[in-house]
Design a protein around this motif. Sequence first.
Motif, PDB file in Angstrom:
ATOM      1  N   GLY A  35       0.874  -1.151   0.067  1.00 58.16           N
ATOM      2  CA  GLY A  35      -0.039  -0.017  -0.038  1.00 58.16           C
ATOM      3  C   GLY A  35       1.039   1.391  -0.051  1.00 58.16           C
ATOM      4  O   GLY A  35       0.717   2.201  -0.626  1.00 58.16           O
ATOM      5  N   LEU A  36       1.899   1.223   0.972  1.00 61.64           N
ATOM      6  CA  LEU A  36       2.804   2.490   0.945  1.00 61.64           C
ATOM      7  C   LEU A  36       3.469   2.797  -0.542  1.00 61.64           C
ATOM      8  O   LEU A  36       3.626   3.776  -0.876  1.00 61.64           O
ATOM      9  CB  LEU A  36       3.797   2.324   1.928  1.00 61.64           C
ATOM     10  CG  LEU A  36       3.315   2.461   3.533  1.00 61.64           C
ATOM     11  CD1 LEU A  36       4.480   2.239   4.495  1.00 61.64           C
ATOM     12  CD2 LEU A  36       2.690   3.966   3.352  1.00 61.64           C
ATOM     13  N   ILE A  37       4.008   1.437  -1.320  1.00 57.46           N
ATOM     14  CA  ILE A  37       4.719   1.542  -2.503  1.00 57.46           C
ATOM     15  C   ILE A  37       3.613   1.993  -3.493  1.00 57.46           C
ATOM     16  O   ILE A  37       3.951   3.209  -4.307  1.00 57.46           O
ATOM     17  CB  ILE A  37       5.132   0.174  -3.027  1.00 57.46           C
ATOM     18  CG1 ILE A  37       6.429   0.093  -1.996  1.00 57.46           C
ATOM     19  CG2 ILE A  37       5.387   0.491  -4.471  1.00 57.46           C
ATOM     20  CD1 ILE A  37       6.773  -1.428  -2.265  1.00 57.46           C
ATOM     21  N   ALA A  38       2.346   1.648  -3.519  1.00 62.70           N
ATOM     22  CA  ALA A  38       0.912   2.255  -4.233  1.00 62.70           C
ATOM     23  C   ALA A  38       0.891   3.576  -4.087  1.00 62.70           C
ATOM     24  O   ALA A  38       0.724   4.320  -5.152  1.00 62.70           O
ATOM     25  CB  ALA A  38       0.192   1.341  -4.299  1.00 62.70           C
ATOM     26  N   LEU A  39       1.067   4.108  -2.803  1.00 62.07           N
ATOM     27  CA  LEU A  39       0.761   5.387  -2.567  1.00 62.07           C
ATOM     28  C   LEU A  39       1.883   6.553  -3.128  1.00 62.07           C
ATOM     29  O   LEU A  39       1.767   7.405  -3.707  1.00 62.07           O
ATOM     30  CB  LEU A  39       0.515   5.649  -1.174  1.00 62.07           C
ATOM     31  CG  LEU A  39       0.316   6.990  -0.384  1.00 62.07           C
ATOM     32  CD1 LEU A  39      -1.338   7.398  -1.156  1.00 62.07           C
ATOM     33  CD2 LEU A  39       0.410   7.160   1.043  1.00 62.07           C
ATOM     34  N   VAL A  40       3.248   5.955  -3.017  1.00 61.90           N
ATOM     35  CA  VAL A  40       4.054   6.860  -3.564  1.00 61.90           C
ATOM     36  C   VAL A  40       4.110   6.758  -5.096  1.00 61.90           C
ATOM     37  O   VAL A  40       4.227   7.929  -5.566  1.00 61.90           O
ATOM     38  CB  VAL A  40       5.494   6.146  -3.153  1.00 61.90           C
ATOM     39  CG1 VAL A  40       6.720   6.805  -3.818  1.00 61.90           C
ATOM     40  CG2 VAL A  40       5.799   6.286  -1.694  1.00 61.90           C
ATOM     41  N   ILE A  41       3.880   5.883  -5.753  1.00 69.31           N
ATOM     42  CA  ILE A  41       3.697   5.968  -7.037  1.00 69.31           C
ATOM     43  C   ILE A  41       2.476   6.784  -7.520  1.00 69.31           C
ATOM     44  O   ILE A  41       2.625   7.629  -8.236  1.00 69.31           O
ATOM     45  CB  ILE A  41       3.372   4.301  -7.528  1.00 69.31           C
ATOM     46  CG1 ILE A  41       4.767   3.484  -7.551  1.00 69.31           C
ATOM     47  CG2 ILE A  41       2.979   4.318  -9.139  1.00 69.31           C
ATOM     48  CD1 ILE A  41       4.503   2.000  -8.008  1.00 69.31           C
ATOM     49  N   VAL A  42       1.448   6.712  -6.886  1.00 66.11           N
ATOM     50  CA  VAL A  42       0.296   7.469  -7.021  1.00 66.11           C
ATOM     51  C   VAL A  42       0.626   9.128  -7.012  1.00 66.11           C
ATOM     52  O   VAL A  42       0.450   9.987  -7.738  1.00 66.11           O
ATOM     53  CB  VAL A  42      -0.930   7.225  -6.478  1.00 66.11           C
ATOM     54  CG1 VAL A  42      -2.234   8.220  -6.480  1.00 66.11           C
ATOM     55  CG2 VAL A  42      -1.416   5.835  -6.779  1.00 66.11           C
ATOM     56  N   LEU A  43       1.325   9.335  -5.733  1.00 66.69           N
ATOM     57  CA  LEU A  43       1.474  10.697  -5.249  1.00 66.69           C
ATOM     58  C   LEU A  43       2.692  11.380  -6.204  1.00 66.69           C
ATOM     59  O   LEU A  43       2.666  12.516  -6.523  1.00 66.69           O
ATOM     60  CB  LEU A  43       1.899  10.714  -3.966  1.00 66.69           C
ATOM     61  CG  LEU A  43       0.798  10.471  -2.889  1.00 66.69           C
ATOM     62  CD1 LEU A  43       1.233  10.493  -1.697  1.00 66.69           C
ATOM     63  CD2 LEU A  43      -0.384  11.381  -3.304  1.00 66.69           C
ATOM     64  N   THR A  44       3.643  10.669  -6.707  1.00 65.60           N
ATOM     65  CA  THR A  44       4.707  11.175  -7.472  1.00 65.60           C
ATOM     66  C   THR A  44       4.541  11.180  -8.917  1.00 65.60           C
ATOM     67  O   THR A  44       5.190  11.766  -9.771  1.00 65.60           O
ATOM     68  CB  THR A  44       5.710  10.346  -7.097  1.00 65.60           C
ATOM     69  OG1 THR A  44       5.788   9.071  -7.498  1.00 65.60           O
ATOM     70  CG2 THR A  44       6.501  10.560  -5.778  1.00 65.60           C
ATOM     71  N   GLY A  45       3.557  10.253  -9.463  1.00 60.03           N
ATOM     72  CA  GLY A  45       3.179  10.241 -10.727  1.00 60.03           C
ATOM     73  C   GLY A  45       4.050   9.305 -11.325  1.00 60.03           C
ATOM     74  O   GLY A  45       4.096   9.229 -12.606  1.00 60.03           O
ATOM     75  N   TRP A  46       4.805   8.444 -10.872  1.00 60.01           N
ATOM     76  CA  TRP A  46       5.906   7.947 -11.337  1.00 60.01           C
ATOM     77  C   TRP A  46       5.201   6.521 -11.876  1.00 60.01           C
ATOM     78  O   TRP A  46       4.302   5.861 -11.178  1.00 60.01           O
ATOM     79  CB  TRP A  46       6.911   7.447 -10.261  1.00 60.01           C
ATOM     80  CG  TRP A  46       8.114   6.480 -10.835  1.00 60.01           C
ATOM     81  CD1 TRP A  46       9.042   6.708 -11.687  1.00 60.01           C
ATOM     82  CD2 TRP A  46       8.319   5.121 -10.492  1.00 60.01           C
ATOM     83  NE1 TRP A  46       9.846   5.818 -11.902  1.00 60.01           N
ATOM     84  CE2 TRP A  46       9.486   4.901 -11.070  1.00 60.01           C
ATOM     85  CE3 TRP A  46       7.701   4.436  -9.506  1.00 60.01           C
ATOM     86  CZ2 TRP A  46      10.005   3.393 -10.881  1.00 60.01           C
ATOM     87  CZ3 TRP A  46       8.332   3.186  -9.322  1.00 60.01           C
ATOM     88  CH2 TRP A  46       9.432   2.616 -10.073  1.00 60.01           C
ATOM     89  N   SER A  47       5.430   6.176 -13.142  1.00 66.92           N
ATOM     90  CA  SER A  47       4.697   5.050 -13.501  1.00 66.92           C
ATOM     91  C   SER A  47       5.832   4.204 -14.391  1.00 66.92           C
ATOM     92  O   SER A  47       6.901   4.804 -14.700  1.00 66.92           O
ATOM     93  CB  SER A  47       3.617   5.165 -14.810  1.00 66.92           C
ATOM     94  OG  SER A  47       4.305   5.887 -15.732  1.00 66.92           O
ATOM     95  N   THR A  48       5.404   2.817 -14.491  1.00 62.25           N
ATOM     96  CA  THR A  48       6.638   2.181 -15.017  1.00 62.25           C
ATOM     97  C   THR A  48       6.266   1.893 -16.474  1.00 62.25           C
ATOM     98  O   THR A  48       5.368   1.960 -17.090  1.00 62.25           O
ATOM     99  CB  THR A  48       6.496   0.562 -14.381  1.00 62.25           C
ATOM    100  OG1 THR A  48       5.166  -0.085 -14.415  1.00 62.25           O
ATOM    101  CG2 THR A  48       6.784   0.638 -12.922  1.00 62.25           C
TER     102      THR A  48
END
Length: 177
Positions: free
Chosen positions: A164-177
Motif C-alpha cells: 500500500g505504501l509503495i502504491a501510494l508513493v507511485i500515485v503521489l509522485t506520478g511515477w509509472s513503469t
Amino acid sequence: MSAVEIRPPMPELTGISWPDPRRGFEQCRLVVDRAAGTANWTGDVACDRPREFRLGDGPGELAGLVRAIYPRSLWDVDLAGRLLLVDGAGKVLARSRLLPQYAFEQMWPFSVLDASGLPVIEERFANTRRVQKAHRGAAPLWPWTAGYWWLMLASFAVAAVVIGLIALVIVLTGWST
C-alpha cells in the motif's frame, strides 16, 4: 531492616549459546521496602535501568510476581520462563529475560521470590498469545510466535501495508513503469 533485596543466583547453562545469555545477570535485583511501600527493579538485560514502583493493587502499582512458563515459539517444543512484575489488573510493569525453563527454574525459584513478601504465582500457557492476553506486555512479539495462523496473518498484514505504501508513493509522485 525493612528492605529485602533479591538477587537471583547465576544459572548453570547447558550447551553453547551465542550471545552469552548470562550477560546482565550480575546486575539483576529486586529490592522491596515494605515500610516505604516501594520496590526497585533492575532487570537482567544488560541495558536495563533501575525502575521504582509503588506497592499496591492500583494501576501501575506493583501487586505481585508471576512466574510465566510457555513455549518460546511455534517451532520450539522446549518451554521457557519469564518473571513478570504485575499490577493488580495483571498488566506487566517489568519483566525478566526469557530463559529456557531449566535456567529459569534455577534463577527464579519460589524460595528466592517468597523472600520479597509479595504474592508469587506460577502460570503456564500454551502459547505467547495467551501470555499476552493474560498479562498485557508480557510477550510483545506474540503475533509472530503464537502459532502458524497468527504468523501468516501478521506477515500478510505487514506485506499489505508495504504494498500500500509503495502504491501510494507511485500515485503521489506520478511515477509509472
